[in-house]
Design a protein around this motif. Structure first.
Motif, PDB file in Angstrom:
ATOM      1  N   THR A  63      45.863 -23.381 -24.497  1.00 19.73           N
ATOM      2  CA  THR A  63      46.206 -24.436 -23.530  1.00 19.73           C
ATOM      3  C   THR A  63      47.654 -24.425 -23.075  1.00 19.73           C
ATOM      4  O   THR A  63      47.985 -25.075 -22.092  1.00 19.73           O
ATOM      5  N   THR A  74      41.412 -35.651 -22.862  1.00 15.84           N
ATOM      6  CA  THR A  74      41.587 -35.352 -21.431  1.00 15.84           C
ATOM      7  C   THR A  74      40.593 -34.294 -20.978  1.00 15.84           C
ATOM      8  O   THR A  74      39.896 -34.467 -19.970  1.00 15.84           O
ATOM      9  N   ASP A 110      51.002 -24.055 -21.301  1.00 14.01           N
ATOM     10  CA  ASP A 110      51.398 -23.768 -19.916  1.00 14.01           C
ATOM     11  C   ASP A 110      50.234 -23.759 -18.932  1.00 14.01           C
ATOM     12  O   ASP A 110      50.292 -23.079 -17.908  1.00 14.01           O
ATOM     13  N   LYS A 111      49.167 -24.498 -19.244  1.00  9.35           N
ATOM     14  CA  LYS A 111      48.030 -24.619 -18.325  1.00  9.35           C
ATOM     15  C   LYS A 111      47.806 -26.086 -18.015  1.00  9.35           C
ATOM     16  O   LYS A 111      47.961 -26.944 -18.885  1.00  9.35           O
ATOM     17  N   SER A 112      47.390 -26.359 -16.801  1.00 11.74           N
ATOM     18  CA  SER A 112      47.038 -27.728 -16.424  1.00 11.74           C
ATOM     19  C   SER A 112      45.650 -28.042 -16.988  1.00 11.74           C
ATOM     20  O   SER A 112      44.865 -27.127 -17.268  1.00 11.74           O
ATOM     21  N   PRO A 113      45.335 -29.324 -17.134  1.00 14.07           N
ATOM     22  CA  PRO A 113      43.978 -29.682 -17.575  1.00 14.07           C
ATOM     23  C   PRO A 113      42.901 -29.060 -16.683  1.00 14.07           C
ATOM     24  O   PRO A 113      41.870 -28.597 -17.181  1.00 14.07           O
ATOM     25  N   GLU A 114      43.146 -29.010 -15.387  1.00 16.95           N
ATOM     26  CA  GLU A 114      42.168 -28.441 -14.462  1.00 16.95           C
ATOM     27  C   GLU A 114      41.965 -26.946 -14.720  1.00 16.95           C
ATOM     28  O   GLU A 114      40.840 -26.446 -14.651  1.00 16.95           O
ATOM     29  N   GLN A 115      43.047 -26.233 -15.024  1.00 19.73           N
ATOM     30  CA  GLN A 115      42.929 -24.808 -15.337  1.00 19.73           C
ATOM     31  C   GLN A 115      42.123 -24.600 -16.618  1.00 19.73           C
ATOM     32  O   GLN A 115      41.301 -23.686 -16.694  1.00 19.73           O
ATOM     33  N   ARG A 168      54.431 -32.697 -26.859  1.00 19.62           N
ATOM     34  CA  ARG A 168      53.472 -33.689 -26.369  1.00 19.62           C
ATOM     35  C   ARG A 168      53.469 -34.970 -27.206  1.00 19.62           C
ATOM     36  O   ARG A 168      53.216 -36.048 -26.685  1.00 19.62           O
TER      37      ARG A 168
END
Length: 166
Positions: free
Chosen positions: A148, A16, A150-155, A110
Motif C-alpha cells: 500500500t 477505507t 505510496d498508493k492512493s486508496p483507489e489505486q 499514519r
C-alpha cells in the motif's frame, strides 16, 4: 458468507479499502472493530481499560465467527490475525484474504497522534515489536498481498479488483 476479507496492521487502511471494495461491488461493508463496539456498547479503549486485552480478543473471535457467516466485505482489526483460533476461522472461509502490506514507516506516519488505539499509546518501540510479530501471520494467511505504500486508496482497490472477483 463474506466475499472478501481485508487484513493488515493498524493504520494500513483496512476500513477505507474495505468500504471502497464493498461499495464498488454493491456489497455491505462489515468492520470487525465496529461490530465489537456495537456489541459491547463501549469503545475499544473502554473495553481495554475496563476488561483488558484478553477479554477484547475473546469478543473479537466470537464476533469474527459470526461476521464470516454474513454477506459482504469484512475488514478485520489489526490484531485479529494474532490468534490461532482466528487464523483457523479465516483459513476455513472461502473468501479471499487480502493483506494490505504497509511499511512500518508508513504506519508510524499514519498513526502519528492517534490516541484512539490502545496499543499505539505503548510507544513506537512496542508498536514496532508488535508489527514484527504479526507480519508473518498476515503473510501466512493471505491469498492476496497488496503493498500500500505510496498508493492512493483507489489505486489499491483497483489492484485488488484486478486480482479477485467480487
Amino acid at each position: 458468507m463474506v466475499e472478501a476479507i481485508v487484513t493488515g496492521f493498524m493504520g494500513s487502511g483496512k476500513t477505507t479499502i474495505g468500504k471502497l471494495l464493498a461499495n464498488g461491488a454493491h456489497r455491505r461493508h462489515l468492520d470487525l472493530d465496529d461490530l465489537i463496539v456495537q456489541h459491547a456498547s463501549k469503545t475499544i479503549n473502554q473495553i481495554f481499560a475496563e476488561h483488558g486485552e484478553a477479554y477484547f480478543r475473546a469478543l473479537e473471535t466470537e464476533l469474527l465467527s459470526a461476521a464470516l457467516g454474513q454477506s459482504g466485505v469484512l475488514s478485520t482489526g489489526g490484531g485479529t490475525i494474532g490468534s490461532e483460533k482466528n487464523q483457523q476461522l479465516l483459513g476455513k472461509n472461502e473468501a479471499p484474504v487480502i493483506y494490505l502490506k504497509t511499511s512500518f514507516e508508513s504506519i508510524i506516519e499514519r498513526l502519528n497522534g492517534d490516541q484512539t488505539r490502545p496499543l499505539v499509546r505503548k510507544g513506537t518501540e512496542a508498536l514496532k515489536d508488535l508489527y514484527q510479530r504479526r507480519r508473518h501471520y498476515y503473510e501466512q494467511s493471505a491469498d492476496l498481498v497488496i503493498v500500500t505504500d505510496d498508493k492512493s486508496p483507489e489505486q489499491i482497490v483497483n489492484e485488488i479488483q484486478q486480482s479477485i472477483r467480487l
